[in-house]
Design an enzyme around this catalytic site. Sequence first.
Site, PDB file in Angstrom:
ATOM      1  N   MET A  30       0.972  -1.090   0.182  1.00 16.47           N
ATOM      2  CA  MET A  30       0.047   0.023   0.028  1.00 16.47           C
ATOM      3  C   MET A  30       0.851   1.266   0.031  1.00 16.47           C
ATOM      4  O   MET A  30       0.414   2.315   0.217  1.00 16.47           O
ATOM      5  CB  MET A  30      -0.838   0.160   1.207  1.00 16.47           C
ATOM      6  CG  MET A  30      -1.809  -1.092   1.154  1.00 16.47           C
ATOM      7  SD  MET A  30      -3.447  -0.705   2.070  1.00 16.47           S
ATOM      8  CE  MET A  30      -2.822  -0.563   3.624  1.00 16.47           C
ATOM      9  N   HIS A  37       9.008  -3.380   3.771  1.00 11.82           N
ATOM     10  CA  HIS A  37       8.737  -3.669   2.103  1.00 11.82           C
ATOM     11  C   HIS A  37      10.011  -3.945   1.424  1.00 11.82           C
ATOM     12  O   HIS A  37      10.142  -4.675   0.437  1.00 11.82           O
ATOM     13  CB  HIS A  37       7.945  -2.524   1.624  1.00 11.82           C
ATOM     14  CG  HIS A  37       6.951  -2.014   2.332  1.00 11.82           C
ATOM     15  ND1 HIS A  37       6.805  -0.930   3.048  1.00 11.82           N
ATOM     16  CD2 HIS A  37       5.619  -2.578   2.353  1.00 11.82           C
ATOM     17  CE1 HIS A  37       5.548  -0.814   3.585  1.00 11.82           C
ATOM     18  NE2 HIS A  37       4.765  -1.872   2.999  1.00 11.82           N
ATOM     19  N   GLN A 153      -2.717 -12.324   7.535  1.00 14.10           N
ATOM     20  CA  GLN A 153      -3.109 -12.187   6.002  1.00 14.10           C
ATOM     21  C   GLN A 153      -2.413 -13.240   5.205  1.00 14.10           C
ATOM     22  O   GLN A 153      -2.937 -13.832   4.323  1.00 14.10           O
ATOM     23  CB  GLN A 153      -2.507 -10.666   5.483  1.00 14.10           C
ATOM     24  CG  GLN A 153      -2.381 -10.335   4.287  1.00 14.10           C
ATOM     25  CD  GLN A 153      -2.080  -8.966   4.045  1.00 14.10           C
ATOM     26  OE1 GLN A 153      -2.720  -8.147   4.079  1.00 14.10           O
ATOM     27  NE2 GLN A 153      -0.517  -8.636   3.768  1.00 14.10           N
TER      28      GLN A 153
HETATM   29  P1  AMP Z   1       1.166  -2.884   3.444  1.00 11.14           P
HETATM   30  O1  AMP Z   1       1.949  -1.848   2.540  1.00 11.14           O
HETATM   31  O2  AMP Z   1       1.274  -2.670   4.936  1.00 11.14           O
HETATM   32  O3  AMP Z   1       0.030  -3.498   2.889  1.00 11.14           O
HETATM   33  O4  AMP Z   1       2.537  -4.222   3.240  1.00 11.14           O
HETATM   34  C1  AMP Z   1       2.988  -4.736   2.481  1.00 11.14           C
HETATM   35  C2  AMP Z   1       3.565  -5.924   2.579  1.00 11.14           C
HETATM   36  O5  AMP Z   1       4.811  -5.813   3.421  1.00 11.14           O
HETATM   37  C3  AMP Z   1       2.832  -6.942   3.316  1.00 11.14           C
HETATM   38  O6  AMP Z   1       3.168  -8.200   2.926  1.00 11.14           O
HETATM   39  C4  AMP Z   1       3.367  -6.684   4.812  1.00 11.14           C
HETATM   40  O7  AMP Z   1       3.280  -8.113   5.791  1.00 11.14           O
HETATM   41  C5  AMP Z   1       4.834  -6.294   4.364  1.00 11.14           C
HETATM   42  N1  AMP Z   1       5.353  -5.922   5.446  1.00 11.14           N
HETATM   43  C6  AMP Z   1       5.006  -4.655   6.250  1.00 11.14           C
HETATM   44  N2  AMP Z   1       5.661  -4.227   7.257  1.00 11.14           N
HETATM   45  C7  AMP Z   1       6.552  -5.284   7.456  1.00 11.14           C
HETATM   46  C8  AMP Z   1       7.704  -5.528   8.240  1.00 11.14           C
HETATM   47  N3  AMP Z   1       8.014  -4.888   9.307  1.00 11.14           N
HETATM   48  N4  AMP Z   1       8.911  -6.738   8.071  1.00 11.14           N
HETATM   49  C9  AMP Z   1       8.313  -7.535   6.859  1.00 11.14           C
HETATM   50  N5  AMP Z   1       7.352  -7.363   6.095  1.00 11.14           N
HETATM   51  C10 AMP Z   1       6.353  -6.073   6.171  1.00 11.14           C
END
Ligand code: AMP
Length: 278
Positions: A30, A37, A153
């Site tokens: 997102m 990320h 998720q």
């Molecule tokens: P989001 O932009 O929050 O929807 O996250 C996109 C992807 O990044 C998802 O698969 C999340 O699980 C992963 N993600 C977000 N924060 C972290 C983190 N601290 N460590 C590892 N993966 C992450």
Amino acid sequence: MKILTTVKEVREYVKNQRMQGKTIGLVPTMGYLHEGHASLVKKSVAECDVTIVSIFVNPTQFAPNEDFEAYPRDLEHDVALLTECGADCVFHPEASEMYFADATTTIVPDVLSKNLCGKTRPIHFGGVCTVVGKLFNIVTPDKAFFGQKDAQQLAIIKRMVRDLNFGVEIIGCPIIREEDGLAKSSRNTYLNAEERKAALCLSEAVKIGMEMVEKGEKSTKVILSAMIEHIKKEPLAKIDYVQAVDGSMQDVEEAEKDTLFAMAVYIGKTRLIDNFMV
Ligand code: AMP
């Protein structure tokens, strides 16, 4: 790095890459990207010939009372970070490109979406599955990369891929944390200085739980009590849930391999999540 905004452009780009025999990795996000990320993107770059990162704040996974409007956005910063990570292409569509106004078909996950975050956010995982399913159909990746940070998720997406026969391999990636332990999250930007300190109670509770498991404690009741007790010491924290579940997101009494200890805690108005897996 290419920046594409329409489904047609992505399909053409992917077709071109496929004709050259290249494998495709997808990292759905997102935006407002951070090192969490970046770790997913780097893994995709290492494992696939071409890495496509989607940046889309998906309206259908937010309830009306949630932070869709306030969700942080910074495309310029994201593009710079992705270029550095070696991503090949960003897909950054408008909501009107992703959703037909008269769409009638959605993906609704069942049992796995009812517990944990699904209790407080009942429409969330339906929105996630629908948008991720659409991204899989648009990009047709060989592999897609998701963070263990969002453990429920990840479990739901894996199940969806199995149940609906999507031809993509789902790769789970470890949680990336700040130096002091706080799990990196785009939502950490909502925290003021006092809340930022208070937010440490989540990762501290994770550490407490992990250490108890390492020492051989099996009772999830005992472990969860210690974690909850720690969080309750923080005046700015309000627990949404702290639970131990199996791979189907059902509560369990005994901690064993793959038991997930997961929590959501409000720090002020900001809802944060964290977890560890045995
Ligand atoms: P989001 O932009 O929050 O929807 O996250 C996109 C992807 O990044 C998802 O698969 C999340 O699980 C992963 N993600 C977000 N924060 C972290 C983190 N601290 N460590 C590892 N993966 C992450």
